[in-house]
Design a protein around this motif. Sequence first.
Motif, mmCIF file in Angstrom:
data_model
loop_
_atom_site.group_PDB
_atom_site.id
_atom_site.type_symbol
_atom_site.label_atom_id
_atom_site.label_comp_id
_atom_site.label_asym_id
_atom_site.label_seq_id
_atom_site.Cartn_x
_atom_site.Cartn_y
_atom_site.Cartn_z
ATOM 1 N N THR A 196 0.792 -1.229 0.000
ATOM 2 C CA THR A 196 0.000 0.000 0.000
ATOM 3 C C THR A 196 0.830 1.286 0.000
ATOM 4 O O THR A 196 0.642 2.118 -0.884
ATOM 5 C CB THR A 196 -0.983 -0.015 1.185
ATOM 6 N N THR A 223 -3.962 -3.821 -3.282
ATOM 7 C CA THR A 223 -3.665 -2.712 -2.396
ATOM 8 C C THR A 223 -4.917 -2.357 -1.620
ATOM 9 O O THR A 223 -6.021 -2.844 -1.913
ATOM 10 C CB THR A 223 -3.131 -1.499 -3.193
ATOM 11 N N ARG A 224 -4.769 -1.519 -0.602
ATOM 12 C CA ARG A 224 -5.917 -1.112 0.182
ATOM 13 C C ARG A 224 -6.774 -0.125 -0.608
ATOM 14 O O ARG A 224 -6.260 0.622 -1.451
ATOM 15 C CB ARG A 224 -5.487 -0.467 1.505
ATOM 16 N N SER A 255 -3.708 4.737 -3.194
ATOM 17 C CA SER A 255 -2.455 4.451 -2.494
ATOM 18 C C SER A 255 -1.276 4.646 -3.447
ATOM 19 O O SER A 255 -1.431 4.580 -4.676
ATOM 20 C CB SER A 255 -2.460 3.015 -1.976
ATOM 21 N N GLU A 309 -8.643 -3.998 -5.190
ATOM 22 C CA GLU A 309 -8.713 -3.327 -3.896
ATOM 23 C C GLU A 309 -9.770 -3.943 -2.982
ATOM 24 O O GLU A 309 -10.650 -3.245 -2.484
ATOM 25 C CB GLU A 309 -9.012 -1.837 -4.095
ATOM 26 N N TYR A 354 1.189 -4.269 3.342
ATOM 27 C CA TYR A 354 -0.115 -4.318 2.688
ATOM 28 C C TYR A 354 -1.203 -3.717 3.574
ATOM 29 O O TYR A 354 -2.054 -2.965 3.113
ATOM 30 C CB TYR A 354 -0.444 -5.774 2.322
#
Length: 318
Positions: free
Chosen positions: A8, A30-31, A45, A60, A86
């Motif tokens: 992230t 990724t977040r 991010s 996501e 992460y």
Amino acid sequence: MRVVFMGTPEFAATILEDLSQQHEVAAVYTRPDAVRGRGRKLEPSPVKRTAERLGLPVLEPRTLRDEAVQAELASFEPDVICVAAYGAILPKAVLDLPPFGCLNVHASLLPRWRGAAPVERAILAGDAVAGVCIMRMEEGLDTGAYCVCRTARIDGKTAPELTDELANLGSHALLTALVHVQSGAAEWTEQDESQVTYASKVGKRELDLDPRDTAEAAVRKVRASSGAHPARAVVAARPVTVLALRSVEDARGCELAGGLAAGEVRFAGKRLFLGFADGAAEVASVKPDGRQAMDAKAFAAGVQGIKQKTLSWEAAHE
């Protein structure tokens, strides 16, 4: 190798950039977009921005525990999953998915500083060295064996500076580990449980300065600070973020700051000093609320009477 990457922050984006040059990155996790910075707007991010620039698929999910999410992940058929900061738990179904396992780039010299904030905790503790380890992930929190580590001197580095250095070291360490893992030559070292320390998240306002701090503790707070966790104080009735603070070690500085009590501010010899529980520290730069960052001399120039008398400072207000 065919890789799924999960990460992230900027630390992870640096690693993804290098990884994509050497291996086939099938997908990037990724977040979800979040409110970041002062704009109060949803922002992608750093990993998402990097992945999109590289033309890589980005996913996501809010959790990896959902069976549909796991099925989608399996459809990418990764040889290995590489993880760097992460920010979400990998359940056993995910850990068991790739034939070469899940490798985590962890920014500490394990088993010291398992957890969320290893760089900040190393600085706050006064550690002489930091590092990064490539760890085989398992269900415990950063408990897995590691195969490649790299070290870095902390010296006077700030958290952002040290994080950048560890990202580059971690990137190279990961590429080395992948070669070893693929060839079956990786040598795994189990962590010594008697040496474990935990790097808990930095709490809100934890890095604010307080006259009751020792001077060295205050210096470490400022070095460990960042945009997400600033070192705040009220200096001469002005709320500021302290950007750079240093110990007073030279003879002239000791003379100028001599006798300064906790909670006092002194501007002498064109230098700005704050009094702490056991002595003084010198302010190098600050960012007053609503203004640009400036050096200590420029800040002092805007404080009426600071040259004629000793003023006061205090911890930031809630």
